[in-house]
Design an enzyme around this catalytic site. Structure first.
Site, short mmCIF file in Angstrom:
data_model
loop_
_atom_site.label_atom_id
_atom_site.label_comp_id
_atom_site.label_asym_id
_atom_site.label_seq_id
_atom_site.Cartn_x
_atom_site.Cartn_y
_atom_site.Cartn_z
N LYS A 160 1.35 -1.02 -0.10
CA LYS A 160 0.11 0.20 0.49
C LYS A 160 0.82 1.59 0.15
O LYS A 160 0.77 2.47 -1.10
CB LYS A 160 -0.90 -0.38 1.32
CG LYS A 160 -2.29 -0.94 1.40
CD LYS A 160 -2.76 -1.62 2.45
CE LYS A 160 -3.96 -2.30 2.38
NZ LYS A 160 -4.94 -2.52 3.38
N GLN A 173 -3.81 -0.63 9.39
CA GLN A 173 -3.82 -2.71 8.80
C GLN A 173 -4.83 -3.48 10.25
O GLN A 173 -4.43 -3.22 10.93
CB GLN A 173 -3.14 -3.11 8.51
CG GLN A 173 -2.76 -4.38 8.09
CD GLN A 173 -3.35 -4.22 6.86
OE1 GLN A 173 -3.67 -3.08 5.54
NE2 GLN A 173 -3.76 -5.18 6.24
N ASP A 217 -11.12 3.50 4.12
CA ASP A 217 -11.46 2.13 4.53
C ASP A 217 -12.40 1.75 4.21
O ASP A 217 -12.98 0.64 4.04
CB ASP A 217 -10.47 1.55 5.44
CG ASP A 217 -9.64 0.28 5.24
OD1 ASP A 217 -9.47 -0.34 3.93
OD2 ASP A 217 -8.36 0.03 5.95
N1 GUN Z 1 -6.87 -6.02 6.68
C1 GUN Z 1 -6.93 -7.18 5.31
N2 GUN Z 1 -7.77 -6.67 4.31
C2 GUN Z 1 -8.18 -5.23 4.96
C3 GUN Z 1 -8.47 -4.04 4.34
O1 GUN Z 1 -8.81 -3.82 3.54
N3 GUN Z 1 -8.08 -3.12 5.61
C4 GUN Z 1 -7.67 -2.60 5.98
N4 GUN Z 1 -7.47 -2.03 7.26
N5 GUN Z 1 -6.52 -4.23 7.11
C5 GUN Z 1 -7.43 -4.90 5.80
#
Ligand code: GUN
Length: 318
Positions: A54, A98, A121
């Site tokens: 990311k 995350q 998100d």
């Molecule tokens: N963990 C697994 N998928 C995601 C996501 O799309 N966003 C975040 N913040 N954590 C995750």
């Protein structure tokens, strides 16, 4: 029938290129650079890889990218203080924490601490509620990516029967809302759903997001169905090698489906691309601006003045 693969990597690349053009335009005409902060708690190997990807892609499209790595035993209060700082930081437009978080941290307190305007998100209850109400919102990235992938092979979703297997807050629930808004008849299923194979057999589109390796078999599909595989599972093959498999038995399903996403290289790249797109959306919305994309000539940007907003095809959060 041999299904055509939906190439998530190249579709995501095109979206990232479009985001990079938006970033250049915002820099040149509006004199700001979108900023994304990614927070990782602990050292979970999979999460570390996701977070690095990311941050790397954020930099590649021209964002200001910040990464925070906190120890796994960090106090919840310390994590909340980092979020508060990022909420107040004018150079930061998107905040992502995350998941999963260590057990001693209350995930909801953390997600609810993120300013809804920076919630790229789409996990804050404010955005969840707005999405559910059909109001403009920051929506979760994986469902946005899935709808985009489906739209590359069928432009009008009106009236289609869709089964979504899995009802997580990250994928299944928001995806059902988005597809319902697009005119689909959505059946929300899960592992416990009775007669799951026969329910899938009636569907024009099957989305597998249950976290169960090769759950969906070829004979669960209506001939010509579109299959979207959200699963990422580790499986050991006959000679002891670990390989990634989805929630769909790919080879079997390819014999029945018309289109299918591979694992890896299907949904995964779209999630990160929509994180970038959501960050641009948050950046312009927060400033009372709007960007209108025209996919034929990449995009059209309207004036960066607030007066023009009403005349535009707005997707504002306010
Ligand atoms: N963990 C697994 N998928 C995601 C996501 O799309 N966003 C975040 N913040 N954590 C995750």
């Amino acid at each position: 029938m041999k299904a055509i693969k939906i190439d998530g990597r190249s579709i995501a690349e095109a979206l990232r290129a479009s985001v990079a053009r938006d970033v250049a335009l915002l820099r040149d005409e509006c004199k700001f650079t979108p900023g994304l902060a990614v927070v990782l708690v602990g050292k979970d190997p999979a999460s570390s890889v996701y977070v690095k990807t990311k941050a790397r892609q954020a930099q590649a499209v021209g964002f200001k990218s910040q990464q925070f790595q906190l120890p796994s035993d960090v106090d919840e209060a310390e994590l909340l203080a980092v979020i508060e700082e990022l909420n107040a930081d004018e150079s930061i437009d998107g905040i992502l924490v995350q998941l999963p978080l260590p057990g001693h941290i209350n995930r909801w307190r953390v997600l609810e601490a993120i300013s809804p305007a920076k919630d790229v998100d789409g996990f804050h209850p404010y955005n969840v509620g707005r999405l559910a109400a059909g109001r403009p919102a920051l929506a979760p990235c994986t469902p946005l990516g899935i709808v985009h992938l489906i739209n590359t092979v069928v432009s009008d979703l009106n009236g289609l029967d869709v089964v979504v297997i899995g009802r997580s807050n990250i994928v299944g629930k928001p995806l059902a809302l988005l597809l319902g808004d697009a005119g689909c008849t959505v059946t929300g299923a899960q592992l416990q759903t009775r007669n799951l194979p026969s329910i899938c057999r009636k569907a024009d589109i099957v989305v597998a997001a249950a976290g169960c390796a090769e759950l969906v078999r070829g004979n669960w599909l209506k001939p010509g169905a579109i299959v979207i595989d959200v699963g990422i599972n580790r499986a050991i093959d006959s000679i002891g090698n670990i390989r990634l498999v989805g929630d769909v038995a790919f080879a079997e399903a390819s014999e029945r489906a018309s289109y299918i996403t591979p694992v890896p290289g299907g949904v995964g790249p779209m999630t990160v691309a929509y994180l970038l797109a959501n960050t641009v959306k948050a950046a312009v919305s927060r400033r009372g601006l709007s960007l209108v994309r025209n996919f034929e000539s990449s995009y059209i940007s309207q004036s960066c003045s607030r007066e023009h907003d009403r005349a535009l095809d707005l997707e504002r959060l306010t």
